[in-house]
Write a protein that holds these residues in place. Sequence first.
Motif: not given
Length: 141
Positions: A72-78, A51-56, A20-25, A29-31
Amino acid sequence: MDRYGRATGPAPRRDTTRSVIVRDGSLARKVKELEGDRCQICDTALRYLNRPYSQAAHIRGLGRPHHGPDELRNLLCLCANCHVLFDGLEIYVDPDGLVRDTRGGREPRPLRRDPGHPLDEAHIAYHRSLCNLNARKPAVG
């Protein structure tokens, strides 16, 4: 089985081994923090369990065949809806920063961008190229 032929009890399980791909949580949170947990496309602010809910969302996917970076440069908050449309190649960001529908069914709107949230235009162009290929396919359903 019960008298109607339905299974009872927990679903069956099997042991597997997978990679599995390991993501940096902390990046997710930052985006979300930078964008105030608001969708950068439709500006929706969702709440879930009070609580606020959004997806990276990764612009250039992490898995095969895309092999995008977890940065971070490859992430959007959606929001969940825009994330599905973005990953499904139904919407994209044009060179002018407008979010467009691949089939032309919605009014373009600017991608909201916090000044502290840099985006890599190469990732956006890559996603756009996939959307252009998708737009040439006939709509199903």
